[in-house]
Every structure is written in C-alpha cells, then in structure tokens.
Design a protein around this motif. Structure first.
Motif, PDB file in Angstrom:
ATOM      1  N   LYS A   6       8.826  11.552   8.254  1.00  0.00           N
ATOM      2  CA  LYS A   6       9.355  12.850   7.814  1.00  0.00           C
ATOM      3  C   LYS A   6       8.818  13.258   6.448  1.00  0.00           C
ATOM      4  O   LYS A   6       9.574  13.618   5.543  1.00  0.00           O
ATOM      5  CB  LYS A   6      10.878  12.818   7.798  1.00  0.00           C
ATOM      6  N   GLY A   7       7.480  13.148   6.291  1.00  0.00           N
ATOM      7  CA  GLY A   7       6.843  13.618   5.061  1.00  0.00           C
ATOM      8  C   GLY A   7       7.102  12.762   3.842  1.00  0.00           C
ATOM      9  O   GLY A   7       7.032  13.259   2.713  1.00  0.00           O
ATOM     10  N   CYS A   8       7.363  11.481   4.032  1.00  0.00           N
ATOM     11  CA  CYS A   8       7.665  10.580   2.906  1.00  0.00           C
ATOM     12  C   CYS A   8       6.470   9.663   2.595  1.00  0.00           C
ATOM     13  O   CYS A   8       5.573   9.477   3.411  1.00  0.00           O
ATOM     14  CB  CYS A   8       8.881   9.716   3.246  1.00  0.00           C
ATOM     15  N   ILE A   9       6.512   9.084   1.411  1.00  0.00           N
ATOM     16  CA  ILE A   9       5.520   8.067   1.038  1.00  0.00           C
ATOM     17  C   ILE A   9       5.781   6.810   1.862  1.00  0.00           C
ATOM     18  O   ILE A   9       6.907   6.296   1.894  1.00  0.00           O
ATOM     19  CB  ILE A   9       5.612   7.737  -0.464  1.00  0.00           C
ATOM     20  N   TYR A  10       4.751   6.337   2.529  1.00  0.00           N
ATOM     21  CA  TYR A  10       4.875   5.133   3.338  1.00  0.00           C
ATOM     22  C   TYR A  10       4.626   3.910   2.457  1.00  0.00           C
ATOM     23  O   TYR A  10       3.545   3.740   1.902  1.00  0.00           O
ATOM     24  CB  TYR A  10       3.874   5.182   4.484  1.00  0.00           C
ATOM     25  N   ILE A  11       5.642   3.072   2.319  1.00  0.00           N
ATOM     26  CA  ILE A  11       5.481   1.803   1.599  1.00  0.00           C
ATOM     27  C   ILE A  11       5.030   0.782   2.637  1.00  0.00           C
ATOM     28  O   ILE A  11       5.834   0.160   3.327  1.00  0.00           O
ATOM     29  CB  ILE A  11       6.796   1.371   0.909  1.00  0.00           C
TER      30      ILE A  11
ATOM     31  N   THR B  43      11.311  -2.923   1.406  1.00  0.00           N
ATOM     32  CA  THR B  43      12.682  -2.494   1.722  1.00  0.00           C
ATOM     33  C   THR B  43      13.485  -2.280   0.448  1.00  0.00           C
ATOM     34  O   THR B  43      14.209  -1.284   0.303  1.00  0.00           O
ATOM     35  CB  THR B  43      13.364  -3.540   2.613  1.00  0.00           C
ATOM     36  N   ALA B  44      13.372  -3.219  -0.501  1.00  0.00           N
ATOM     37  CA  ALA B  44      14.120  -3.090  -1.762  1.00  0.00           C
ATOM     38  C   ALA B  44      13.698  -1.846  -2.535  1.00  0.00           C
ATOM     39  O   ALA B  44      14.541  -1.146  -3.128  1.00  0.00           O
ATOM     40  CB  ALA B  44      13.913  -4.340  -2.608  1.00  0.00           C
ATOM     41  N   ALA B  45      12.418  -1.528  -2.543  1.00  0.00           N
ATOM     42  CA  ALA B  45      11.932  -0.339  -3.252  1.00  0.00           C
ATOM     43  C   ALA B  45      12.403   0.933  -2.549  1.00  0.00           C
ATOM     44  O   ALA B  45      12.816   1.908  -3.195  1.00  0.00           O
ATOM     45  CB  ALA B  45      10.408  -0.367  -3.336  1.00  0.00           C
TER      46      ALA B  45
ATOM     47  N   PRO C  22      15.238   6.506  -1.510  1.00  0.00           N
ATOM     48  CA  PRO C  22      15.324   6.901  -0.093  1.00  0.00           C
ATOM     49  C   PRO C  22      14.923   8.353   0.158  1.00  0.00           C
ATOM     50  O   PRO C  22      14.570   8.702   1.282  1.00  0.00           O
ATOM     51  CB  PRO C  22      16.802   6.678   0.241  1.00  0.00           C
ATOM     52  N   ALA C  23      14.928   9.196  -0.878  1.00  0.00           N
ATOM     53  CA  ALA C  23      14.667  10.626  -0.682  1.00  0.00           C
ATOM     54  C   ALA C  23      13.225  10.922  -0.308  1.00  0.00           C
ATOM     55  O   ALA C  23      12.957  11.863   0.449  1.00  0.00           O
ATOM     56  CB  ALA C  23      15.049  11.404  -1.942  1.00  0.00           C
ATOM     57  N   PHE C  24      12.288  10.138  -0.811  1.00  0.00           N
ATOM     58  CA  PHE C  24      10.881  10.475  -0.524  1.00  0.00           C
ATOM     59  C   PHE C  24      10.010   9.258  -0.179  1.00  0.00           C
ATOM     60  O   PHE C  24       8.783   9.331  -0.236  1.00  0.00           O
ATOM     61  CB  PHE C  24      10.250  11.256  -1.684  1.00  0.00           C
ATOM     62  N   THR C  25      10.643   8.126   0.177  1.00  0.00           N
ATOM     63  CA  THR C  25       9.860   6.974   0.646  1.00  0.00           C
ATOM     64  C   THR C  25      10.327   6.552   2.031  1.00  0.00           C
ATOM     65  O   THR C  25      11.427   6.911   2.480  1.00  0.00           O
ATOM     66  CB  THR C  25       9.984   5.771  -0.305  1.00  0.00           C
TER      67      THR C  25
ATOM     68  N   ASP D  97       0.848  -1.187   0.000  1.00  0.00           N
ATOM     69  CA  ASP D  97       0.000   0.000   0.000  1.00  0.00           C
ATOM     70  C   ASP D  97       0.884   1.236   0.000  1.00  0.00           C
ATOM     71  O   ASP D  97       1.611   1.491   0.976  1.00  0.00           O
ATOM     72  CB  ASP D  97      -0.897  -0.033   1.246  1.00  0.00           C
ATOM     73  N   LEU D  98       0.843   1.995  -1.077  1.00  0.00           N
ATOM     74  CA  LEU D  98       1.639   3.221  -1.181  1.00  0.00           C
ATOM     75  C   LEU D  98       0.799   4.380  -0.670  1.00  0.00           C
ATOM     76  O   LEU D  98      -0.170   4.798  -1.309  1.00  0.00           O
ATOM     77  CB  LEU D  98       2.075   3.450  -2.630  1.00  0.00           C
ATOM     78  N   ASP D  99       1.186   4.894   0.503  1.00  0.00           N
ATOM     79  CA  ASP D  99       0.387   5.895   1.210  1.00  0.00           C
ATOM     80  C   ASP D  99       1.171   7.199   1.312  1.00  0.00           C
ATOM     81  O   ASP D  99       2.058   7.337   2.174  1.00  0.00           O
ATOM     82  CB  ASP D  99       0.055   5.357   2.604  1.00  0.00           C
ATOM     83  N   PRO D 100       0.886   8.189   0.466  1.00  0.00           N
ATOM     84  CA  PRO D 100       1.670   9.431   0.474  1.00  0.00           C
ATOM     85  C   PRO D 100       1.328  10.339   1.656  1.00  0.00           C
ATOM     86  O   PRO D 100       0.220  10.286   2.200  1.00  0.00           O
ATOM     87  CB  PRO D 100       1.280  10.093  -0.841  1.00  0.00           C
ATOM     88  N   ASP D 101       2.298  11.179   2.039  1.00  0.00           N
ATOM     89  CA  ASP D 101       2.064  12.215   3.030  1.00  0.00           C
ATOM     90  C   ASP D 101       1.632  13.480   2.292  1.00  0.00           C
ATOM     91  O   ASP D 101       1.632  13.535   1.058  1.00  0.00           O
ATOM     92  CB  ASP D 101       3.339  12.460   3.844  1.00  0.00           C
ATOM     93  N   LYS D 102       1.271  14.515   3.056  1.00  0.00           N
ATOM     94  CA  LYS D 102       0.768  15.743   2.437  1.00  0.00           C
ATOM     95  C   LYS D 102       1.780  16.395   1.520  1.00  0.00           C
ATOM     96  O   LYS D 102       1.427  17.055   0.549  1.00  0.00           O
ATOM     97  CB  LYS D 102       0.344  16.722   3.531  1.00  0.00           C
ATOM     98  N   GLY D 103       3.056  16.236   1.830  1.00  0.00           N
ATOM     99  CA  GLY D 103       4.078  16.906   1.027  1.00  0.00           C
ATOM    100  C   GLY D 103       4.454  16.171  -0.244  1.00  0.00           C
ATOM    101  O   GLY D 103       5.235  16.687  -1.059  1.00  0.00           O
ATOM    102  N   ASN D 104       3.907  14.963  -0.448  1.00  0.00           N
ATOM    103  CA  ASN D 104       4.262  14.171  -1.629  1.00  0.00           C
ATOM    104  C   ASN D 104       3.366  14.506  -2.811  1.00  0.00           C
ATOM    105  O   ASN D 104       2.193  14.841  -2.647  1.00  0.00           O
ATOM    106  CB  ASN D 104       4.145  12.678  -1.329  1.00  0.00           C
TER     107      ASN D 104
END
Length: 693
Positions: A608-613, A588-590, A595-598, A524-531
């Motif tokens: 820290k405002g990243c997309i939660y994998i 983890t592999a993805a 690493p900058a935004f996930t 489930d790819l769950d973005p934060d508000k800043g994504n």
C-alpha cells in the motif's frame, strides 16, 4: 625559434608580467627578462641538441643534469591552448594526455623544453616502459623540464642558461607530473658513476652561460653510462621452423643519404611487441634490400657455427628503434645488440652514426667534487586510468591476462556523456576497494551492452563465453542443466565482467568456500513511488536504533538507486535461515515503530505505497549491488558506504557518482571494512527476542 613576427624590438625594461609574486618578479628582473626582445607566440620550435662525448668535461662553468631516458618534448603553452610536440614536430597531445592536461592546468604563456619519461618507484626513467605506455596504468609519467625559451611575449633564447632556468624554476609548482630537472654541483665523474649504479642512461653537461641554439651544439654535451643508439629498421628475418612473427630485426644508420647495415637484433622484444610490430611491418614490405650491401643473414659466427636457416624480408626504411649494445666492431656492426623500444619521435633520415668525441679535444679541466641525490622517488600513488582517452579498442595486460576492451567511446550514460571507457577506468581505479566484497563470490551479471537507455538483461551462466582463466562455480537449473556462475578472483575477472556491459556488480552474500553461510545480514530499504527519501532516512535511523539497543554495530550505504542498505557482519558463522530470521526480527521491530509508511509485506500489492523493509534478501543466491558499485541510473550513481551521521536530512543519491566517488574513498577510506570482520553472536542476540532458533 620561428615566430609570426619577424621584427624584434626591445621591450619596456620596466614591463613585467602581472599576477606574479614579488619573488617571481625579482627573479625575472634579476635574470634579464625585461630586456629580452618582444616576439609573438611561436608556431613551432626546433630543440637544441647535445653532442655525444666519451667522458664528462672538467673545468668551471658547467651545469650537470640527469640525462632522462625518454622522449624529447617541447610544450608551446599559450595559456590553456597547449601543443606538446616531439623533436620532429609530431603532436604528443593525445599520446601523453596526462602531461598535456597538466600543462593546460598550469595555464602559462610560455614555451618549455623537456623530456617525457615513465618512472619506476625509485624515480628512474625507463625508455622501454615509455615506448609501451598507453595509459596511466602502464606507469608513472613525468615531464622533466629543463629550459624556458619564451615567456609572456619575450624570446629568452639569448639569455644565459642559468637565467632561463632560474625563471623556469620560479614558474613551476614544486609537485606534480611536471617536474623541474635539477642541476647538480658535483664531480661529473662521480655523478656519472652514480647514474650508472642506479641504472640511468647518463648525464648532461651544459655551459652555464650558453644561449639556446636551435641545432646541435658543443655547449651541451651528453655522456652515456652504456652504449645506446637509434637505428633504422630495414628488414626482419624468420628462422626456419620458428613460430615467432619474426626472429630478428635488420637495422642500419644513414651516411651520406645511404642506409648502412649495422647488425641484426634478436633479443629485447616480447611476443606482444612482436605481434604489434608485425602489424606495422606488413604495410612496409618491399622486394629490394634497402641497405647499401645485402646482409648475410645466415653468416655463421664463432659461437653459432651452424645458425638456423633464415629468410629475410625487406622493409621501407621508415621505422626507427633504439638499441643497446656492447660495442661496434671494426666493420661497423654492433656486438650483442638488444632492442629497447620503437622511436616515433625521430625521422629515419636523421638517424646517423653518432660517434662520441674525445672530451679532452673539446674542453679539458677539472671540477670540485660533491655527491648529490639524483632522483625523486615516485612513491605510492592512487590508481589512475587503465584506458587512454583516444583509442576505441585497447588491449591491456591485467593480472597476467590479456584483455581486449572494445567500443570504449560508446555513451553508457548519454545525458551525462559518460562512456564505457569511463566505467572501465572507474572499476580499475576502485578495484582495491570493491574486490574484497566480490572476492570468491558468484556473480549475477546485469548487462547493459548499449548503456542505461538500451536493452538490458540478466546473465548467470557464463560457461560458453568466459575465457579459461575465469573462475566458475557450478549450478544446476530446474530443468537439470549444468551451468556456471562467474566468480571474481582479481581485477582481471572484474574488468572482464564490466567489459560485457555489466554496469553494476551483484555478488552473493556468501563465498564459494562457504556457500551456505553468509558473511553479513542485510536490511534493504526499498521505497515505493509515494515515499520521500526523508522517510527512507528516518527508517534507516530507526533500524540503526533497534540494532544499537541490542549492542550491534551496523553499516549503512546508499543503494545508488532510491534506497539505503544496512549491513550487519556475521563472519560466515551462521546459516541463511538463521540470518534471515535475525533480519526479520530487526525489520519487524523497525516497522512497529513506523507503521504509517513502512511494511514488511513481500507482495507489492499488500504494501500500500509503503517503504519495504526487505529482509528476504538474506537467502541463498540472492544478490545486491556491492559497496562502491556503479548503478545503471541517471547520473552514474554509486552505492556508497556512509558514516551514520551522514544519514540525515539533505542526503541524496546523486551525492555520490562516478565523478566524485574515488575522491570520497580516498578521503574516508573503506567505511565498510568491518562488514567483513568477525561478526556478531547471533545465538546470544536471538535470546533477546521472543522467537528462538
């Protein structure tokens, strides 16, 4: 035909309506359209009626049609201003809304005569089905049209029937709910025999050169395959000790303004019909018998020498029903009558004894013989609406269960105007596609009884509210209470759940048969508000690449909210622990590639405002919006399965909504079907990672 202009004047012979093809213009010219009188658009029309005869006429000069078993209806079409009326000038606009909407789309300036029917899969009309029709789920409606009375400012009633029908056929599309009622060049005797064999009501014989007369005429004849008639309901009986609302109907026909008794009807209606009829009867109860002679409702017969004691209740003679029967006895009473349905299209005072005339007394003769195909099979159609657009509360039978749907006009998506009715119709139509992903899975209900802007709440336990037929799955709370999840088995349980205001469907990843073994692993790819959503798309593409490097096929869908879900089929062969471990390795592999935004951190503050994998959805009792589920979000978005090549720049959540989802599914089919397939070999895959199970 009534008109707002009493003066008729000859039209310009060269004047023909614009926007027609050369073929259509040629047909108009050939059949005398240009020399018909010019009149204003009529306010109403009294239809031409046929005379009942006992056998088909012979001789030349006759056209033969199927006698459609339905409601006579005249369509006054002033382009998109349409009025669909019954033979006694009652509106059918709301009652048969699909026909009305089709006429609006037809966009013609015409007055058309025809019959509204409900057809079975073989194209046979059945009046009982029409009488019980409330929405498109109740049967396939068709409007069989057979005459054109007025067109583009001209009164056509004086033209011969063949000319009117030629013009009509040229104006109507070859397919759709509006159908041209064909005429047949065939032996009328064989035609009648064919209709009888197919279970049809009979045939019509019409003089080819007949004008349209707004009255009963011997230029149009009807020949029935069995004996049927309209009768007026003057009362009902109750047998002693019977639990039924009523035991029989007491009916008659008018003669010289008086209602004459013709018998009692004790068969042909079911419990639901009786209940609905009694609601109407209660308002019409009177003390005095409306018949010329009071019927003996306890009269013994040869076959029932000791009938049960019955009491009669009299009614104002305002209701009309249709009845089939074996014959009329010498004293005017029907033998073996059976109820066929209520008739709301005929005033009671017009129902008289209709005796078939001897055809030989009208027109003797003979016609050449040739058999024909009588009907066009309906075939298989995609599902249409379950609930009609007008009634706020409706009761429908689904999977042999009666469901009461209420507050149907409530706005569930106020900005867009979508109602609870729209939501329920969507789930009925999408049921064949969504149910495989809900079947035998406990559900967590996310209820929005007042729409997406109202208060919502989650409900797991349905013990106290569910009807007996709804399947349940037990669980125990941390406080030691025994409760039950709802389990979807069929459309009825799906719609019962939706009727509670459960806008979205949230099933377990496993079934009640194998509750510890999920059918799929999901990311489930769950973005934060800043994504941005483009970052979600990029993350999904990386997850796909990680899986493809392992030789694993995956299946994406929009969440219907802000993210993307990616499913891998497991075939219920592994535990939740194994499934979650595999999900963690993929996540983890993805993440290592982005690493900058996930992030794979469970705690929101650590992301820290990243997309939660999110791989932790792969746990017992966790739920996620099912494929094809609506979401309680602006726009009435749908969680829609995708082709991987659609997961690219430009994809938006609003691409898939309640308005277009069904067309999308019809076009693409069920893209998620492989998710329920055999599944991957996890043992072999996990050997490719440093962590072993």
């Amino acid at each position: 035909m009534r008109s707002t202009n009493t003066k008729k004047k000859s039209a310009d012979p060269k004047a023909l309506p614009g926007g027609l093809s050369r073929k259509q213009q040629s047909i108009l010219q050939k059949n005398g359209f240009a020399v018909t009188p010019a009149t204003r658009f009529p306010k109403t029309v009294k239809p031409m009626l046929a005379t009942l005869v006992d056998s088909p006429p012979g001789g030349n000069g006759w056209l033969y049609e199927v006698k459609w078993d339905g409601y006579r209806a005249v369509a006054l079409c002033n382009h998109q201003q349409v009025n669909l009326i019954s033979r006694n000038n009652k509106s059918f606009n709301d009652k048969f809304y699909p026909v009305y909407e089709a006429l609006v789309q037809l966009d013609k300036n015409a007055v058309i005569d025809g019959e509204i029917c409900v057809l079975n899969e073989n194209g046979i009309a059945h009046f009982g089905a029409l009488q019980n029709w409330r929405s498109e789920a109740d049967g396939e409606l068709a409007y069989y049209i057979f005459d054109l009375l007025w067109y583009e400012g001209r009164d056509l009633t004086g033209l011969p029937l063949t000319g009117r029908r030629a013009l009509l056929e040229a104006l109507i599309p070859p397919t759709g709910i509006i159908r041209y009622s064909e005429s047949f060049d065939a032996s009328p005797a064989k035609l009648l025999a064919a209709t009888k064999k197919m279970g049809m009501e009979g045939i019509m014989a019409k003089k080819a050169d007949s004008p349209y007369i707004q009255d009963r005429s011997r230029d149009w004849l009807k020949i029935k395959t069995n004996k049927r008639h309209e009768v007026v309901i003057g009362g009902f009986t109750n047998n002693e000790g019977s639990p039924k609302p009523f035991s029989s109907l007491l009916v008659g026909v008018y003669e010289n303004g008086a209602l004459h008794y013709t018998g009692k009807i004790g068969t042909g209606f079911n419990a639901r019909q009786q209940k609905e009829m009694m609601e109407i009867f209660r308002k019409l109860i009177i003390k005095k018998c409306p018949f010329t002679e009071t019927p003996d409702v306890n009269q013994p017969s040869r076959f029932r020498p000791n009938p049960p004691m019955a009491t009669a209740t009299w009614l104002k003679p305002e209701l009309v029903c249709e009845v089939s029967y074996a014959e009329i006895t010498g004293d005017g009473v029907m033998r073996h009558p059976s109820f066929e349905g209520m008739r709301t299209d005929k005033p009671a005072k017009t129902v008289t004894a209709e005796q078939p005339l001897e055809t030989a007394d009208i027109l003797p003769g003979k016609k050449r013989e040739k058999m024909v195909r009588l009907t066009k099979p309906v075939g298989k159609h995609s599902r249409k609406s379950l609930l009609n657009p007008s009634e706020a509360t409706q009761v429908k039978q689904v999977n042999h269960h009666l469901l009461k749907f209420s507050n149907l006009g409530k706005k569930f998506w106020p900005t867009e105007g979508y109602t609870k009715r729209d939501m329920l119709n969507y789930y009925y139509q999408v049921a064949p596609f969504i149910i495989p992903y809900l079947l035998n899975r406990p559900q967590s209900l996310n209820r929005f009884p007042n729409g997406i802007n109202g208060k919502s709440f989650y409900q797991k336990d349905i013990t106290a509210v569910a009807p007996e037929w709804v399947k349940q799955f037990p669980y125990r709370t941390s406080e030691g209470e025994d409760k039950n999840y709802l389990v979807v088995e069929d459309e009825a349980s799906l719609l019962w759940m939706a009727n509670l205001g459960a806008i979205e469907m949230n099933p377990w990843n496993s079934t009640v048969q194998q509750p510890d073994n999920p059918d799929w692993c999901l990311i489930d790819l769950d973005p934060d508000k800043g994504n941005t959503f483009q970052q979600v798309i990029q993350t999904a593409q990386v997850v796909r690449q990680v899986l493809e490097n392992l030789g694993v096929k995956s299946y994406p869908k929009t969440s219907g909210s802000t993210g993307i879900h990616i499913y891998i089929p497991l075939g219920a062969k592994y535990t939740y622990d194994q499934c979650q471990l595999f999900g963690k390795l993929i996540a983890t592999a993805a993440h290592e590639q982005l690493p900058a935004f996930t992030s794979i951190e469970r705690m929101t503050r650590n992301r820290k405002g990243c997309i939660y994998i999110d791989y932790l959805q792969n746990r017992p009792k966790a739920t996620l919006a099912a494929p094809y589920s609506l979401r309680p979000k602006p726009g009435a978005t749908v969680s829609m399965p995708l082709h991987w090549d659609e997961v690219r720049k430009g994809l938006k959540m609003t691409d898939f909504t309640i308005k277009n989802a069904l067309e999308r599914i019809k076009s693409e089919g069920d893209l998620f079907k492989p998710v329920l397939g055999r599944g991957v070999n996890l043992e072999r895959l996990l050997k490719k990672f440093p962590v072993q199970i």
